[in-house]
Design a protein around this motif. Structure first.
Motif, PDB file in Angstrom:
ATOM      1  N   TRP A  11      -7.049   1.416  12.106  1.00  0.00           N
ATOM      2  CA  TRP A  11      -5.970   0.553  11.512  1.00  0.00           C
ATOM      3  C   TRP A  11      -4.676   0.589  11.911  1.00  0.00           C
ATOM      4  O   TRP A  11      -3.611  -0.321  11.845  1.00  0.00           O
ATOM      5  N   PRO A  40      -4.108   4.737  -5.317  1.00  0.00           N
ATOM      6  CA  PRO A  40      -3.018   3.604  -4.965  1.00  0.00           C
ATOM      7  C   PRO A  40      -2.070   4.180  -5.738  1.00  0.00           C
ATOM      8  O   PRO A  40      -2.043   4.239  -7.341  1.00  0.00           O
ATOM      9  N   PRO A  78      -1.842   5.429   3.616  1.00  0.00           N
ATOM     10  CA  PRO A  78      -1.820   4.306   2.558  1.00  0.00           C
ATOM     11  C   PRO A  78      -2.872   3.552   2.544  1.00  0.00           C
ATOM     12  O   PRO A  78      -3.114   2.315   1.636  1.00  0.00           O
ATOM     13  N   ARG A  79      -4.157   4.358   3.132  1.00  0.00           N
ATOM     14  CA  ARG A  79      -5.523   4.037   2.454  1.00  0.00           C
ATOM     15  C   ARG A  79      -6.107   5.106   2.620  1.00  0.00           C
ATOM     16  O   ARG A  79      -5.912   6.441   3.187  1.00  0.00           O
ATOM     17  N   MET A 137      -4.199  -6.180  -3.034  1.00  0.00           N
ATOM     18  CA  MET A 137      -5.403  -6.748  -2.400  1.00  0.00           C
ATOM     19  C   MET A 137      -5.221  -8.493  -2.849  1.00  0.00           C
ATOM     20  O   MET A 137      -5.952  -8.956  -2.021  1.00  0.00           O
ATOM     21  N   ASN A 164      -0.844  -5.218  -6.639  1.00  0.00           N
ATOM     22  CA  ASN A 164      -1.765  -4.143  -5.979  1.00  0.00           C
ATOM     23  C   ASN A 164      -2.003  -5.857  -5.037  1.00  0.00           C
ATOM     24  O   ASN A 164      -2.012  -6.964  -5.118  1.00  0.00           O
ATOM     25  N   TYR A 218       5.441  -0.827   7.871  1.00  0.00           N
ATOM     26  CA  TYR A 218       5.163   0.497   7.842  1.00  0.00           C
ATOM     27  C   TYR A 218       5.423   1.369   9.680  1.00  0.00           C
ATOM     28  O   TYR A 218       6.174   2.281   8.973  1.00  0.00           O
ATOM     29  N   GLN A 238       0.811  -1.382   0.204  1.00  0.00           N
ATOM     30  CA  GLN A 238       0.403   0.127   0.156  1.00  0.00           C
ATOM     31  C   GLN A 238       0.869   1.204  -0.097  1.00  0.00           C
ATOM     32  O   GLN A 238       1.643   0.568   0.606  1.00  0.00           O
ATOM     33  N   ASN A 239       0.189   2.812  -0.729  1.00  0.00           N
ATOM     34  CA  ASN A 239       1.053   3.910  -0.146  1.00  0.00           C
ATOM     35  C   ASN A 239       1.268   3.825   1.019  1.00  0.00           C
ATOM     36  O   ASN A 239       1.200   3.673   2.250  1.00  0.00           O
ATOM     37  N   CYS A 240       2.664   4.065   1.271  1.00  0.00           N
ATOM     38  CA  CYS A 240       3.871   4.270   2.105  1.00  0.00           C
ATOM     39  C   CYS A 240       5.059   4.202   1.908  1.00  0.00           C
ATOM     40  O   CYS A 240       5.840   4.581   0.278  1.00  0.00           O
TER      41      CYS A 240
END
Length: 563
Positions: free
Chosen positions: A171, A259, A284-285, A105, A103, A154, A80-82
């Motif tokens: 989260w 994303p 991140p989300r 997911m 992805n 993370y 995920q975004n980080c």
């Protein structure tokens, strides 16, 4: 044919761009040299400067080279975004290799294809997905298995104990957990901190505009996802064009929540910001209240999103506590922005929502609305350097304004073709007026002003909150369930997502009465990305079929629409 949209073209901009003879890595190196101390990334209060971003990317690039990564090798990037995603993305490019964005997911069953199809031997992932990737790897023949896996947590990128390091309560278990490193059957696993702790030599930068840079995957009407071959120049063009189109400067502060494993987040936000030396405030989300706080705290100036995010933020009970006055640009795509919401943005904040259109194959935007003259619920006009037409899908003759046809696209943003799929590549392009045009598979029309509007799809696809779900891929996964004899996946209307996934299922005789609709949904959740999972399952005795035995999915889709 005349181009009527040139009458509305921003007078400050040329119609086409001249591209530099450099790689995407050079954009980061140049921004770091010019603005070493400037904030590149902000993540839960921790700021990473351009100099720090470059240094960490170079250390990881040196490690990749030491692990055997060479020019043109494909490296999986699954998170995920980080900040680590940005560092790893540029490290792969600096190692002269190719980014394969995945992805996060996706589940183990889906991940096998992302290891085998690009012939990847190295992967960089976050701890929350490492186990699934290792599970996928273990199920593959030895010849296809990974040689190296680099795993980050993370919390490697922020301090949970700091005042701004507190993520939303929902989260915390996910973001704060430090997952144990999995084992690879015949490979080496490295922790992120260990991978970066080196003084290894950097390889010479040996890639340029025409070398393969990114291999994002897209699904379609048949079979497994296909890799889209994007050289440095196609992403370079759209990063530069997006920066110019949006009046971008080094003082841009962008909210990065779409994303980065998706082409829009990767090109329209990440690469655009790095080209400008702007600041990225990373989420991140999606969480509407975190977004409201971050826009207020960091004085975000530009926000690319999908419309459901805006609707969600405007509906927050805490909305009056947020200060959106710093925003000067807001826009996106993936789904139509409801007119009432666009009107509220204009009346309350003076913001015109700028919609655009693009595909994985076009490195994000091929069309965008001019900021000075946008139309609502409109794809916009052909983007900088882009020639787009509407043609009859059968005769390939250009259609007059107002008439529906297939949107076809030519320009430097168009990909080179599908990885290892020469037949699919050949079918995706047509020759028109001596130029090579990509067939979008989307039906649209062009109005008298040269603005494009989406009307329907040639390709069978479901658009759920901006996520593209390809029924053939979901069906292929569902057929692995021992109780399912046949399945047909269609779109169902959804008040929030726009469309959602519905599966019409025929059970095997031995399983009738033994398996429920919820059992099928639960199994799907374990075996596919959550956005692909059917929200509705309907059992039937038989699927409608044509004389040749093909499932008549369109009749099921039409019946659903009539309900």
């Amino acid at each position: 044919m005349p181009r009527p949209h040139h009458r509305f073209w921003p007078k400050r901009l040329p119609h086409a761009l001249t591209l530099p003879k450099t790689s995407l890595w050079d954009n980061l190196a140049t921004s770091a040299r010019r603005f070493p101390d400037k904030a590149a990334l902000v993540f839960f209060g921790r700021v990473l400067s351009y100099a720090q971003l470059q240094e960490q990317a170079e250390r990881l690039a040196a490690r990749l080279h030491a692990l055997g990564v060479r020019k043109g090798d494909r490296v999986l990037l699954d998170m995920q975004n980080c900040p680590q995603l940005v560092i790893a993305h540029f490290a792969i490019l600096r190692a002269n290799a190719v980014v394969v964005p995945v992805n996060p997911m996706n589940r183990a069953e889906e991940l096998k294809h992302y290891i085998t199809d690009p012939d990847a031997r190295v992967a960089i992932v976050t701890g929350d997905v490492a186990e699934d990737l290792a599970k996928a790897d273990a199920a593959l023949p030895a010849a296809y298995q990974l040689a190296h896996l680099i795993v980050t947590q993370y919390t490697d990128a922020f301090d949970p104990a700091s005042d701004e390091g507190t993520p939303p309560a929902a989260w915390r278990d996910w973001l704060l957990a430090r997952h144990p490193l999995p084992a690879l059957e015949q490979g080496q696993v490295l922790a992120w901190t260990e991978a970066l702790a080196n003084y290894l030599p950097l390889p010479e930068l040996a890639v340029g505009p025409d070398d393969l840079a990114v291999l994002p995957y897209t699904s379609g009407t048949t079979g497994l996802p296909k890799g889209c071959m994007h050289p440095h120049r196609s992403l370079m063009h759209n990063a530069m064009a997006s920066a110019a189109w949006g009046n971008g400067t080094a003082d841009n502060v962008a909210l990065l929540v779409v994303p980065m494993f998706h082409i829009t987040g990767m090109v329209s936000v990440l690469h655009t910001a790095i080209w400008l030396a702007g600041t990225l405030v990373v989420m991140p989300r999606w969480d509407r209240d975190l977004a409201g706080r971050l826009i207020s705290r960091w004085k975000v100036t530009t926000w690319t999103n999908i419309p459901t995010m805006v609707i969600d933020l405007l509906g927050s009970p805490h909305f009056d506590q947020y200060d959106l006055s710093s925003l000067v640009h807001i826009g996106g795509g993936g789904a139509a922005m409801p007119q009432a919401v666009a009107q509220r943005l204009l009346e309350q904040f003076g913001l015109r929502y700028v919609e655009g259109y693009g595909l994985t194959e076009t490195a994000a935007p091929s069309h965008s609305n001019p900021h000075e003259a946008p139309k609502q619920q409109c794809l916009g006009v052909p983007f900088m350097s882009c020639d787009a037409r509407v043609v009859d899908p059968e005769t390939l003759q250009e259609m007059p304004p107002g008439e529906q046809g297939e949107i076809v696209i030519h320009g430097p943003m168009v990909f080179d073709g599908y990885w290892k799929r020469p037949e699919a590549t050949a079918a995706a392009f047509i020759e028109f007026e001596g130029k090579r045009f990509f067939r979008s598979g989307d039906l649209g029309r062009m109005d008298e002003d040269g603005y494009f509007f989406l009307t329907d799809r040639l390709k069978r696809m479901i658009n759920a909150s901006g996520f593209k779900v390809w029924p053939a891929e979901v069906e292929a996964l569902m057929f692995r369930h021992p109780a399912i004899q046949e399945a047909c996946v269609i779109a169902a209307r959804d008040a929030y997502r726009g469309e959602t996934v519905k599966a019409v299922v025929v059970l095997r005789a031995a399983h009738k009465g033994q398996v429920s609709e919820q059992d099928i949904v639960d199994w799907c959740r374990e075996n596919m990305a959550v956005y692909k999972v059917p929200r509705i399952v309907q059992f039937v005795d038989a699927l409608p079929k044509s004389g040749s035995g093909k499932v008549m999915w369109r009749s099921l889709q039409e019946a659903e629409a009539r309900q």
